[in-house]
Design a protein around this motif. Sequence first.
Motif, PDB file in Angstrom:
ATOM      1  N   THR A 195     -25.209 -37.355 -89.630  1.00  0.00           N
ATOM      2  CA  THR A 195     -23.773 -37.649 -89.531  1.00  0.00           C
ATOM      3  C   THR A 195     -23.020 -37.069 -90.724  1.00  0.00           C
ATOM      4  OG1 THR A 195     -24.256 -39.653 -88.282  1.00  0.00           O
ATOM      5  CG2 THR A 195     -22.074 -39.505 -89.283  1.00  0.00           C
ATOM      6  N   ALA A 196     -23.567 -37.229 -91.924  1.00  0.00           N
ATOM      7  CA  ALA A 196     -22.938 -36.658 -93.124  1.00  0.00           C
ATOM      8  C   ALA A 196     -22.891 -35.136 -93.023  1.00  0.00           C
ATOM      9  CB  ALA A 196     -23.701 -37.095 -94.374  1.00  0.00           C
ATOM     10  N   ALA A 197     -23.956 -34.537 -92.513  1.00  0.00           N
ATOM     11  CA  ALA A 197     -23.974 -33.080 -92.339  1.00  0.00           C
ATOM     12  C   ALA A 197     -22.913 -32.659 -91.328  1.00  0.00           C
ATOM     13  CB  ALA A 197     -25.360 -32.611 -91.898  1.00  0.00           C
ATOM     14  N   GLY A 198     -22.741 -33.456 -90.273  1.00  0.00           N
ATOM     15  CA  GLY A 198     -21.711 -33.153 -89.279  1.00  0.00           C
ATOM     16  C   GLY A 198     -20.297 -33.216 -89.851  1.00  0.00           C
ATOM     17  N   GLN A 199     -20.156 -33.945 -90.951  1.00  0.00           N
ATOM     18  CA  GLN A 199     -18.865 -34.031 -91.646  1.00  0.00           C
ATOM     19  C   GLN A 199     -18.776 -33.000 -92.772  1.00  0.00           C
ATOM     20  OE1 GLN A 199     -19.101 -38.145 -92.780  1.00  0.00           O
ATOM     21  NE2 GLN A 199     -18.468 -38.862 -90.758  1.00  0.00           N
ATOM     22  N   ARG A 200     -19.711 -32.070 -92.747  1.00  0.00           N
ATOM     23  CA  ARG A 200     -19.780 -30.931 -93.674  1.00  0.00           C
ATOM     24  C   ARG A 200     -19.920 -31.367 -95.135  1.00  0.00           C
ATOM     25  NH1 ARG A 200     -21.206 -29.326 -89.425  1.00  0.00           N
ATOM     26  NH2 ARG A 200     -20.196 -27.724 -88.218  1.00  0.00           N
ATOM     27  N   GLN A 201     -20.677 -32.434 -95.372  1.00  0.00           N
ATOM     28  CA  GLN A 201     -20.882 -32.930 -96.730  1.00  0.00           C
ATOM     29  C   GLN A 201     -21.981 -32.176 -97.482  1.00  0.00           C
ATOM     30  OE1 GLN A 201     -21.306 -37.201 -96.759  1.00  0.00           O
ATOM     31  NE2 GLN A 201     -19.426 -37.503 -95.617  1.00  0.00           N
ATOM     32  N   PHE A 202     -22.631 -31.217 -96.824  1.00  0.00           N
ATOM     33  CA  PHE A 202     -23.691 -30.446 -97.466  1.00  0.00           C
ATOM     34  C   PHE A 202     -23.357 -28.961 -97.521  1.00  0.00           C
ATOM     35  CE2 PHE A 202     -25.715 -34.245 -95.704  1.00  0.00           C
ATOM     36  CZ  PHE A 202     -26.355 -34.747 -96.840  1.00  0.00           C
ATOM     37  N   GLY A 203     -22.079 -28.646 -97.485  1.00  0.00           N
ATOM     38  CA  GLY A 203     -21.639 -27.262 -97.605  1.00  0.00           C
ATOM     39  C   GLY A 203     -22.133 -26.376 -96.473  1.00  0.00           C
ATOM     40  N   ALA A 204     -22.541 -25.165 -96.826  1.00  0.00           N
ATOM     41  CA  ALA A 204     -22.956 -24.181 -95.830  1.00  0.00           C
ATOM     42  C   ALA A 204     -24.210 -24.608 -95.074  1.00  0.00           C
ATOM     43  CB  ALA A 204     -23.187 -22.825 -96.500  1.00  0.00           C
ATOM     44  N   ALA A 205     -25.009 -25.481 -95.667  1.00  0.00           N
ATOM     45  CA  ALA A 205     -26.236 -25.945 -95.009  1.00  0.00           C
ATOM     46  C   ALA A 205     -25.956 -27.026 -93.968  1.00  0.00           C
ATOM     47  CB  ALA A 205     -27.217 -26.481 -96.049  1.00  0.00           C
ATOM     48  N   SER A 206     -24.749 -27.537 -93.926  1.00  0.00           N
ATOM     49  CA  SER A 206     -24.425 -28.675 -93.052  1.00  0.00           C
ATOM     50  C   SER A 206     -24.780 -28.474 -91.586  1.00  0.00           C
ATOM     51  CB  SER A 206     -22.953 -29.051 -93.192  1.00  0.00           C
ATOM     52  OG  SER A 206     -22.729 -29.641 -94.449  1.00  0.00           O
ATOM     53  N   ARG A 260     -29.277 -19.881 -83.084  1.00  0.00           N
ATOM     54  CA  ARG A 260     -27.947 -19.940 -82.461  1.00  0.00           C
ATOM     55  C   ARG A 260     -26.861 -20.178 -83.514  1.00  0.00           C
ATOM     56  NH1 ARG A 260     -24.608 -23.876 -80.939  1.00  0.00           N
ATOM     57  NH2 ARG A 260     -26.116 -25.476 -81.466  1.00  0.00           N
ATOM     58  N   LEU A 261     -27.123 -21.084 -84.445  1.00  0.00           N
ATOM     59  CA  LEU A 261     -26.143 -21.378 -85.493  1.00  0.00           C
ATOM     60  C   LEU A 261     -25.933 -20.175 -86.409  1.00  0.00           C
ATOM     61  CD1 LEU A 261     -27.220 -25.023 -86.341  1.00  0.00           C
ATOM     62  CD2 LEU A 261     -25.035 -24.318 -85.334  1.00  0.00           C
ATOM     63  N   ARG A 262     -27.000 -19.482 -86.737  1.00  0.00           N
ATOM     64  CA  ARG A 262     -26.869 -18.292 -87.597  1.00  0.00           C
ATOM     65  C   ARG A 262     -26.004 -17.238 -86.914  1.00  0.00           C
ATOM     66  NH1 ARG A 262     -30.225 -17.433 -92.162  1.00  0.00           N
ATOM     67  NH2 ARG A 262     -29.776 -15.231 -91.833  1.00  0.00           N
ATOM     68  N   ARG A 263     -26.194 -17.081 -85.600  1.00  0.00           N
ATOM     69  CA  ARG A 263     -25.378 -16.112 -84.858  1.00  0.00           C
ATOM     70  C   ARG A 263     -23.916 -16.539 -84.838  1.00  0.00           C
ATOM     71  NH1 ARG A 263     -29.625 -15.108 -79.989  1.00  0.00           N
ATOM     72  NH2 ARG A 263     -30.887 -13.563 -81.085  1.00  0.00           N
ATOM     73  N   GLN A 264     -23.680 -17.842 -84.669  1.00  0.00           N
ATOM     74  CA  GLN A 264     -22.307 -18.346 -84.636  1.00  0.00           C
ATOM     75  C   GLN A 264     -21.615 -18.183 -85.981  1.00  0.00           C
ATOM     76  OE1 GLN A 264     -22.491 -22.446 -83.449  1.00  0.00           O
ATOM     77  NE2 GLN A 264     -22.267 -21.975 -81.290  1.00  0.00           N
ATOM     78  N   HIS A 265     -22.352 -18.338 -87.057  1.00  0.00           N
ATOM     79  CA  HIS A 265     -21.755 -18.306 -88.393  1.00  0.00           C
ATOM     80  C   HIS A 265     -21.866 -16.949 -89.079  1.00  0.00           C
ATOM     81  CE1 HIS A 265     -22.411 -22.649 -87.706  1.00  0.00           C
ATOM     82  NE2 HIS A 265     -21.214 -22.710 -88.240  1.00  0.00           N
ATOM     83  N   ALA A 266     -22.371 -15.943 -88.367  1.00  0.00           N
ATOM     84  CA  ALA A 266     -22.469 -14.602 -88.952  1.00  0.00           C
ATOM     85  C   ALA A 266     -21.074 -14.051 -89.169  1.00  0.00           C
ATOM     86  CB  ALA A 266     -23.265 -13.678 -88.032  1.00  0.00           C
ATOM     87  N   LYS A 267     -20.891 -13.396 -90.271  1.00  0.00           N
ATOM     88  CA  LYS A 267     -19.591 -12.797 -90.580  1.00  0.00           C
ATOM     89  C   LYS A 267     -19.410 -11.562 -89.697  1.00  0.00           C
ATOM     90  CE  LYS A 267     -19.160 -14.698 -95.085  1.00  0.00           C
ATOM     91  NZ  LYS A 267     -19.153 -16.037 -94.733  1.00  0.00           N
ATOM     92  N   PRO A 268     -18.247 -11.442 -89.033  1.00  0.00           N
ATOM     93  CA  PRO A 268     -18.049 -10.338 -88.091  1.00  0.00           C
ATOM     94  C   PRO A 268     -18.237  -8.952 -88.713  1.00  0.00           C
ATOM     95  CG  PRO A 268     -16.222 -11.896 -87.991  1.00  0.00           C
ATOM     96  CD  PRO A 268     -17.117 -12.329 -89.094  1.00  0.00           C
ATOM     97  N   GLY A 269     -17.877  -8.773 -89.957  1.00  0.00           N
ATOM     98  CA  GLY A 269     -17.968  -7.460 -90.588  1.00  0.00           C
ATOM     99  C   GLY A 269     -19.371  -7.103 -91.045  1.00  0.00           C
ATOM    100  N   LEU A 270     -20.319  -8.019 -90.928  1.00  0.00           N
ATOM    101  CA  LEU A 270     -21.663  -7.767 -91.441  1.00  0.00           C
ATOM    102  C   LEU A 270     -22.686  -7.482 -90.343  1.00  0.00           C
ATOM    103  CD1 LEU A 270     -21.910 -10.502 -94.204  1.00  0.00           C
ATOM    104  CD2 LEU A 270     -21.394  -8.090 -94.483  1.00  0.00           C
TER     105      LEU A 270
END
Length: 174
Positions: free
Chosen positions: A80-91, A154-164
């Motif tokens: 739940t804390a991760a879902g609230q982005r309390q762990f930064g990029a690893a959330s 799936r998450l890595r693909r979603q969060h990949a930077k478009p220019g990279l």
Amino acid sequence: MIDPFSLSTAHTAISVIAVLAGLISFIWHKEITPRSAWGRIYVLATIISVLTGIGIYNHGGFGPPHILGIVTLVVLRIGTAAGQRQFGAASPYLEAVAFSATFFFHMIPAIIEGATRLPLGKPLVASREDPVLLTAIGVCFGLFFIGVILQIIRLRRQHAKPGLKLQSLTVPRI
């Protein structure tokens, strides 16, 4: 005869609701997350399942199933804390692993209790120490592990930077 209003019966029914909600959430959303209605049902039913499970002492007092319940609550809180982005990029990754782990935790008592009690009068295994149970739990762990890997991809693909995006390599002509 089984008392339809017993704590064990309520616990089992709520646990089944949690598992079904988790499966539906995973199938529809490719993850279990409290940001979806099925994910919220899963979390609430899992919490109630743990709380009702703590009051059940079928095997002589406080033991491994109760510890698993407490661990489940802790991991739910982390998810739940991760879902609230309390762990930064690893959330997002931590959220996926945490909620998947709690689903796997549901499978452990489901397999053990189901195999040692069903079918009524002639259970699949004679005791909780039967090697078949360890194998079944191992298979569930393998499915959990595969599911987590697929979610991370799936998450890595979603969060990949478009220019990279990787470009295909071409060999220059000489």
